[in-house]
Design a protein around this motif. Sequence first.
Motif, PDB file in Angstrom:
ATOM      1  N   ARG A   1       0.970  -1.172  -0.061  1.00 44.95           N
ATOM      2  CA  ARG A   1       0.022  -0.003   0.056  1.00 44.95           C
ATOM      3  C   ARG A   1       0.981   1.194  -0.002  1.00 44.95           C
ATOM      4  O   ARG A   1       1.987   1.082   0.596  1.00 44.95           O
TER       5      ARG A   1
ATOM      6  N   ASP B   1       1.570   6.833   1.644  1.00 48.72           N
ATOM      7  CA  ASP B   1       0.843   8.047   2.289  1.00 48.72           C
ATOM      8  C   ASP B   1      -0.563   7.476   2.511  1.00 48.72           C
ATOM      9  O   ASP B   1      -1.471   8.477   3.014  1.00 48.72           O
ATOM     10  N   LYS B   2      -0.691   6.285   2.167  1.00 42.19           N
ATOM     11  CA  LYS B   2      -2.409   5.810   2.582  1.00 42.19           C
ATOM     12  C   LYS B   2      -2.309   4.865   3.733  1.00 42.19           C
ATOM     13  O   LYS B   2      -3.484   4.259   3.942  1.00 42.19           O
TER      14      LYS B   2
ATOM     15  N   ASP C   1      -2.724   3.457   7.453  1.00 38.15           N
ATOM     16  CA  ASP C   1      -3.275   3.833   8.798  1.00 38.15           C
ATOM     17  C   ASP C   1      -2.669   3.482   9.770  1.00 38.15           C
ATOM     18  O   ASP C   1      -2.349   2.341  10.216  1.00 38.15           O
TER      19      ASP C   1
ATOM     20  N   ASN D   1      -4.083  -0.780  -2.877  1.00 34.58           N
ATOM     21  CA  ASN D   1      -4.243   0.875  -2.977  1.00 34.58           C
ATOM     22  C   ASN D   1      -5.657   1.155  -3.325  1.00 34.58           C
ATOM     23  O   ASN D   1      -6.064   2.598  -3.383  1.00 34.58           O
TER      24      ASN D   1
ATOM     25  N   ASP E   1      -9.633   2.097  -1.821  1.00 36.19           N
ATOM     26  CA  ASP E   1     -10.247   2.568  -0.596  1.00 36.19           C
ATOM     27  C   ASP E   1     -10.755   1.309   0.074  1.00 36.19           C
ATOM     28  O   ASP E   1     -11.496   0.373  -0.607  1.00 36.19           O
TER      29      ASP E   1
END
Length: 395
Positions: free
Chosen positions: A351, A354-355, A357, A391, A393
């Motif tokens: 992933r 910057d994405k 969690d 990547n 959602d």
Amino acid sequence: MGKYGLLGAHLEYSYSPEIHSKFGDYQYDLIEIPEEKLKEVVNSPEYDGFNVTIPYKRSVITLCDEVSSEALRIGAVNTIVKENGLKKGYNTDYFGFCYMLKRNNIELKGKKCMVLGNGGASAMVQTVMRDQGASEIVVVSRHGEDNYDNLDRHFDSEIIVNATPVGMYPNNGVSLVNVDDFPNLSGAVDLIYNPNKTKFILDATTRGIPACGGLSMLVAQAEKSSELFQHRVIDDEEIDAAIYDIRSELLNVVLIGMPGAGKTFLGRRIAEREHRKFIDLDDLIVEREGMSIPEIFRTKGEDYFRNVETEVLRETCKMSGVVIACGGGIVKRKQNYNLAKQNSRIIWVKRDLDKLDTEGRPISQTKSVEEIYEARKDLYEAWSDYFIDNNQDFN
């Protein structure tokens, strides 16, 4: 349809019913009995035939009316078929072992071969070695002339076959030999099929030595038994298909990758889709320690956490057919690789940084996410069999 079964003393971990279901439509039972019941069950009209496993392969010979030449030479019967009022004994392990060697391109002809163990499985292996033209066969046992205290006499061995239960579930992670001691080793074979790859096999594979575990032999000998049960020829392609299916069902799915990459989310989805149990290693650690992961890092330190993580991984990866989500730093310890790899397919969940969690996760306060990723990415690559690009959602 016919009714068949597996005779043995301890059968709780047997895969035989699942394997036989790949080859025919007949009832196949696990028949766990003491030796004093063996004659009664073999003679019972309830069953049309049997497979036989430890410890009865030798004792059933006297219960057969006819015994194949291979079984006589080996001194063990693993398949009994009832025909025209007669009980005929065979040894399909011979075929299974030959099939495994051929499938993995391991040649015995002209080679010095070492067999670990001197039981019934060893006798079968030795018979195949003689038939395939091994130049020398050394049988190593705990108390024989060739034993584990004088292995140095045979460090020139070119093929080693483990015909002992050492390294078998639940006592994973041990090996009788150090493959580094055998500079001429060109083939490593283990009759153990649980775990999928024993320490012996993993050590050989790491050094680029052709190696194989016992699942292909297990499936191939079952196919040959099934042919005898059904009086029909089964195409060898069905063996390979069954090996693939059984291995896929038994292997764990281990997910690795950066913290916050979605390993838990995807792990739950995979487990739900494939009807598997899902295990999150971090959740197990939290349950064991009675505190959150950040609290463990803060109060006991990372070394303590990594020790606990390794032990939880060791216990979890002995299981079969589960989905396991690992913490991002699982790859930091070299020993964790073998623990995961012994019984699993390893998938790297990728992933974009910057994405990720990272809320509530023990990401280093002294290093950036980019620095952590740079330090780990080559390990993620080396560990993984496949990767998932995650990547999209989460929702």
